[in-house]
Design an enzyme around this catalytic site. Sequence first.
Site, short mmCIF file in Angstrom:
data_model
loop_
_atom_site.label_atom_id
_atom_site.label_comp_id
_atom_site.label_asym_id
_atom_site.label_seq_id
_atom_site.Cartn_x
_atom_site.Cartn_y
_atom_site.Cartn_z
N ARG A 90 43.86 -45.96 6.59
CA ARG A 90 44.85 -45.29 7.44
C ARG A 90 45.19 -43.91 6.85
NH1 ARG A 90 50.49 -48.22 8.61
NH2 ARG A 90 51.02 -47.33 6.59
N ARG A 93 48.90 -39.88 6.38
CA ARG A 93 50.28 -40.19 5.98
C ARG A 93 50.44 -39.99 4.48
NH1 ARG A 93 53.21 -45.54 8.31
NH2 ARG A 93 54.02 -45.63 6.19
N ARG A 122 54.59 -49.44 -3.09
CA ARG A 122 55.12 -50.06 -1.86
C ARG A 122 54.90 -51.57 -1.87
NH1 ARG A 122 51.92 -46.70 2.15
NH2 ARG A 122 52.98 -47.74 3.85
N ARG A 145 64.49 -54.74 5.19
CA ARG A 145 63.61 -54.72 4.02
C ARG A 145 64.32 -55.19 2.76
NH1 ARG A 145 59.84 -50.56 6.25
NH2 ARG A 145 58.02 -50.42 4.93
N LYS A 149 52.26 -54.55 11.48
CA LYS A 149 53.53 -54.65 12.21
C LYS A 149 53.61 -53.65 13.37
CE LYS A 149 56.23 -53.83 8.60
NZ LYS A 149 55.28 -53.62 7.49
P1 AMP Z 1 56.95 -47.94 7.17
O1 AMP Z 1 56.47 -46.95 8.17
O2 AMP Z 1 57.73 -49.05 7.77
O3 AMP Z 1 55.85 -48.44 6.26
O4 AMP Z 1 57.98 -47.16 6.23
C1 AMP Z 1 57.58 -46.05 5.43
C2 AMP Z 1 58.60 -45.78 4.35
O5 AMP Z 1 59.88 -45.49 4.95
C3 AMP Z 1 58.88 -46.96 3.42
O6 AMP Z 1 57.94 -47.04 2.35
C4 AMP Z 1 60.29 -46.62 2.93
O7 AMP Z 1 60.27 -45.61 1.97
C5 AMP Z 1 60.94 -46.06 4.18
N1 AMP Z 1 61.57 -47.13 4.99
C6 AMP Z 1 61.20 -47.58 6.23
N2 AMP Z 1 61.99 -48.57 6.65
C7 AMP Z 1 62.89 -48.79 5.66
C8 AMP Z 1 63.97 -49.70 5.47
N3 AMP Z 1 64.27 -50.62 6.40
N4 AMP Z 1 64.66 -49.63 4.32
C9 AMP Z 1 64.39 -48.70 3.38
N5 AMP Z 1 63.38 -47.82 3.48
C10 AMP Z 1 62.63 -47.85 4.61
#
Ligand code: AMP
Length: 195
Positions: free
Chosen positions: A128, A134, A145, A89, A14
């Site tokens: 990654r 990360r 996740r 999400r 994404k």
């Molecule tokens: P990402 O970088 O999009 O993979 O997000 C990393 C982490 O941030 C996720 O595993 C969640 O813990 C949190 N997170 C990101 N976006 C959201 C969202 N829209 N709703 C809830 N938690 C989020």
Amino acid sequence: MLNVVIFGAPGSGKGTQSIHLKDKYGLIHISTGDLLRAEMAAKTDLGKMAENYIVEGQLVPDEVVIGMLEDTIKKNPEAKGFIFDGFPRTLAQGEALDEILKKFGQEISIVISLEVDDEELIDRLLKRGELMGRSDDNRETIESRLKVYYNQTAPLKEFYAEQGKLVEISGKGSIEEIFASIAEAVDKVVAEKKE
Ligand code: AMP
């Protein structure tokens, strides 16, 4: 306005595809994950709270991310459109996004769902983790996740399919090939808007 939701499991590409979309269509890229990581790095109260969820691979509560998203939209009144990356999400977030956009007389134009099988997702996320360090790209957190994605996030596909907005695209292949398929779908929506 052109409002694109880029949807998919963690590791589906994404973020990478959002950068291409942003460049080609001149949109504002909103990644809730990036916003949360910036809060964590700045050690704000919000960042400290979010970190507890992120390291466990759980979702940060809806009201927190929804508030953050609405603030970011408000800060960009001149935007030609937005790319929503990693948001929504949950179904509640999807409904909230529709409501927020409605306040501005806007709506989601298209939802691109990047389809990648679990084996490849896990592989990519572990790589990654090694490259970028990360904290949530380790095997245990990756598994949570993915579970969270299938239980809480994937049902949104039905929500957008019912609205006739969902386009599923294979997230396997080269970045350029995948982007070509995405751009084809987006161009179609842009052309329909002009009619
Ligand atoms: P990402 O970088 O999009 O993979 O997000 C990393 C982490 O941030 C996720 O595993 C969640 O813990 C949190 N997170 C990101 N976006 C959201 C969202 N829209 N709703 C809830 N938690 C989020």
